[in-house]
Write a protein that holds these residues in place. Sequence first.
Motif, PDB file in Angstrom:
ATOM      1  N   TYR A 199      65.749  40.264  41.619  1.00  0.00           N
ATOM      2  CA  TYR A 199      65.047  40.536  41.482  1.00  0.00           C
ATOM      3  C   TYR A 199      64.512  41.491  42.869  1.00  0.00           C
ATOM      4  O   TYR A 199      64.244  42.453  43.293  1.00  0.00           O
ATOM      5  CB  TYR A 199      63.324  40.240  41.371  1.00  0.00           C
TER       6      TYR A 199
ATOM      7  N   VAL B   5      67.993  34.800  39.721  1.00  0.00           N
ATOM      8  CA  VAL B   5      66.897  34.472  38.569  1.00  0.00           C
ATOM      9  C   VAL B   5      67.920  34.273  37.679  1.00  0.00           C
ATOM     10  O   VAL B   5      67.542  32.868  36.672  1.00  0.00           O
ATOM     11  CB  VAL B   5      65.222  35.109  38.776  1.00  0.00           C
TER      12      VAL B   5
ATOM     13  N   PRO C  77      63.151  25.816  30.500  1.00  0.00           N
ATOM     14  CA  PRO C  77      61.357  25.558  30.991  1.00  0.00           C
ATOM     15  C   PRO C  77      61.120  27.314  31.436  1.00  0.00           C
ATOM     16  O   PRO C  77      61.858  27.815  31.740  1.00  0.00           O
ATOM     17  CB  PRO C  77      61.995  24.872  32.177  1.00  0.00           C
ATOM     18  N   SER C  78      60.123  26.797  31.669  1.00  0.00           N
ATOM     19  CA  SER C  78      58.943  28.724  31.591  1.00  0.00           C
ATOM     20  C   SER C  78      60.002  29.008  32.974  1.00  0.00           C
ATOM     21  O   SER C  78      59.768  28.351  33.698  1.00  0.00           O
ATOM     22  CB  SER C  78      58.108  27.827  32.108  1.00  0.00           C
ATOM     23  N   GLY C  79      59.793  29.571  33.801  1.00  0.00           N
ATOM     24  CA  GLY C  79      60.896  30.236  35.275  1.00  0.00           C
ATOM     25  C   GLY C  79      62.141  30.600  35.156  1.00  0.00           C
ATOM     26  O   GLY C  79      62.672  30.822  35.850  1.00  0.00           O
TER      27      GLY C  79
ATOM     28  N   GLY D 140      63.908  31.547  34.025  1.00  0.00           N
ATOM     29  CA  GLY D 140      65.551  33.616  33.688  1.00  0.00           C
ATOM     30  C   GLY D 140      65.063  33.303  32.024  1.00  0.00           C
ATOM     31  O   GLY D 140      66.375  34.721  31.606  1.00  0.00           O
ATOM     32  N   LYS D 141      65.172  33.107  31.335  1.00  0.00           N
ATOM     33  CA  LYS D 141      65.274  33.535  30.173  1.00  0.00           C
ATOM     34  C   LYS D 141      65.012  35.096  29.826  1.00  0.00           C
ATOM     35  O   LYS D 141      65.509  35.830  29.249  1.00  0.00           O
ATOM     36  CB  LYS D 141      64.968  32.398  28.843  1.00  0.00           C
ATOM     37  N   THR D 142      63.757  35.459  30.457  1.00  0.00           N
ATOM     38  CA  THR D 142      63.271  36.991  29.107  1.00  0.00           C
ATOM     39  C   THR D 142      63.737  37.646  30.629  1.00  0.00           C
ATOM     40  O   THR D 142      64.163  38.667  30.030  1.00  0.00           O
ATOM     41  CB  THR D 142      61.432  36.961  30.589  1.00  0.00           C
ATOM     42  N   THR D 143      64.378  37.582  31.370  1.00  0.00           N
ATOM     43  CA  THR D 143      65.084  38.492  32.300  1.00  0.00           C
ATOM     44  C   THR D 143      66.391  38.822  31.651  1.00  0.00           C
ATOM     45  O   THR D 143      67.064  39.919  31.525  1.00  0.00           O
ATOM     46  CB  THR D 143      65.427  37.760  33.468  1.00  0.00           C
TER      47      THR D 143
ATOM     48  N   GLU E  71      66.100  46.193  32.376  1.00  0.00           N
ATOM     49  CA  GLU E  71      66.340  45.702  33.581  1.00  0.00           C
ATOM     50  C   GLU E  71      67.647  46.066  33.073  1.00  0.00           C
ATOM     51  O   GLU E  71      68.889  45.753  33.120  1.00  0.00           O
ATOM     52  CB  GLU E  71      65.840  44.038  33.494  1.00  0.00           C
TER      53      GLU E  71
HETATM   54  P1  ADP Z   1      62.055  32.625  31.789  1.00  0.00           P
HETATM   55  O1  ADP Z   1      61.317  33.947  30.919  1.00  0.00           O
HETATM   56  O2  ADP Z   1      62.862  31.495  31.390  1.00  0.00           O
HETATM   57  O3  ADP Z   1      60.226  32.041  32.080  1.00  0.00           O
HETATM   58  P2  ADP Z   1      61.664  35.105  33.438  1.00  0.00           P
HETATM   59  O4  ADP Z   1      63.065  35.632  33.337  1.00  0.00           O
HETATM   60  O5  ADP Z   1      60.400  35.397  33.471  1.00  0.00           O
HETATM   61  O6  ADP Z   1      61.945  33.226  33.538  1.00  0.00           O
HETATM   62  O7  ADP Z   1      61.620  34.626  35.084  1.00  0.00           O
HETATM   63  C1  ADP Z   1      62.881  34.543  35.621  1.00  0.00           C
HETATM   64  C2  ADP Z   1      62.734  33.942  37.173  1.00  0.00           C
HETATM   65  O8  ADP Z   1      62.217  35.555  37.889  1.00  0.00           O
HETATM   66  C3  ADP Z   1      61.021  33.588  37.686  1.00  0.00           C
HETATM   67  O9  ADP Z   1      61.333  33.087  39.324  1.00  0.00           O
HETATM   68  C4  ADP Z   1      59.998  34.881  37.517  1.00  0.00           C
HETATM   69  O10 ADP Z   1      58.843  34.711  39.054  1.00  0.00           O
HETATM   70  C5  ADP Z   1      61.125  36.458  38.096  1.00  0.00           C
HETATM   71  N1  ADP Z   1      60.824  37.141  37.793  1.00  0.00           N
HETATM   72  C6  ADP Z   1      60.501  37.358  36.727  1.00  0.00           C
HETATM   73  N2  ADP Z   1      60.327  38.810  36.277  1.00  0.00           N
HETATM   74  C7  ADP Z   1      60.637  39.460  38.090  1.00  0.00           C
HETATM   75  C8  ADP Z   1      59.755  40.705  38.367  1.00  0.00           C
HETATM   76  N3  ADP Z   1      59.758  41.433  37.260  1.00  0.00           N
HETATM   77  N4  ADP Z   1      59.973  41.213  39.918  1.00  0.00           N
HETATM   78  C9  ADP Z   1      60.191  39.750  40.146  1.00  0.00           C
HETATM   79  N5  ADP Z   1      60.786  38.626  40.021  1.00  0.00           N
HETATM   80  C10 ADP Z   1      60.735  38.434  38.230  1.00  0.00           C
END
Ligand code: ADP
Length: 373
Positions: free
Chosen positions: A21, A27, A46-48, A50-53, A62
Amino acid sequence: MPVTPDSSSPFLRFTHVKKTYDQKTLVVRDFSLDVRQGEFVTLLGPSGSGKTTVLMMLAGFEHVTSGTISIQGQPINQTPPYQRNIGVVFQNYALFPHMTVAENLAYPLSIRKLGKAIIKEKVARYLDLIELPGQAHRYPDQLSGGQRQRVALARALIFEPALVLMDEPLGALDKKLREQMQFEITRLHRQLGFTVVYVTHDQVEALTMSDRIAVFNQGVVQQFAAPSALYEQPANAFVAGFIGENNLIPATVSHFHARTICATLSTSPINARNGNCTPADRQCLVAVRPEKIAVQPGASNHDNRVTAQFITRHYVGDFIRDYFVLPTGQKLAVKTLNDARAQVFSEGQPVELGWMADDCFAFKPDSPLTEGA
Ligand code: ADP
Ligand code: MG
């Protein structure tokens, strides 16, 4: 150049996908994954991690920094979200508050320009499918959390996408409702046959619902396998510790064989299956699950035996978790069914514990997550 669907390709393929990002930190570091048509695949981590990404890139919300995502052999990196024909359910489902349940369900169909009669018929069918037939004219705020989430699910499925993404869709629900919804989602998946990429940090949810699970940590897939394989043959110490419970005890390698490791744990010789140790490893982590450890007198007929002092007992209901400490200070948990055979120990009492070589693994202590980080 137009690309024709390739029937030899997996339904969905990620090839060396990376995401940053901020142009500094990756990430998602190097994500490759093949998903079969009709499969229920979960990204668990775990949280953070990269799953949602990953889901956002798949949905098209994205950009992919590098690498390729393809569906049926066709790269979709440049395809806008609305042309990907993917159903999406998120935790904070945004049902339109000013629309009734029926109108919410009709929405994806009317933007696809389906006829009024077909829409009416489909809305009725999907209300039946989610077992909310009487609720068509209610507004979202007149429904319970579980009912709202079922409507969100139906809205993601009603236009019959071949691929459905779900990001922690049950995270806001309490335990009973969550279990009921897990059941509903797997039922609909079996009944309708769509492919699912599901995201959760809840390993029980992942184990119960998925055909295969990709265990994610720090933007890297640690292992991609069926639930039973993850549990019974974890690829490394992270997976061993993350899936289910495990005692991960530091030990010194005394003999290395390709498939087995002899190690010294406390002062006892231990035989273990080789997880991912190499001949160069002098130290390892011996992983043994709490339910695989027997206590005396039953311990004596097991391959590996140690003596440890009893610390305390946690009463869980269906089972009991006893804690012991080795002379090295390392704690061990032992799970026993809560029945008449569960023995009572006094604090500080030395107890012999035993487990089979086949029920334990030796892993590299340096977790692979930090490699090259
Ligand atoms: P998860 O879903 O596994 O909790 P995310 O994919 O949400 O993980 O996040 C992975 C990493 O990317 C984290 O460190 C988060 O802070 C960062 N991140 C997620 N979305 C954004 C964004 N839109 N802009 C900048 N950093 C992001
Ligand atoms: Mg997330």
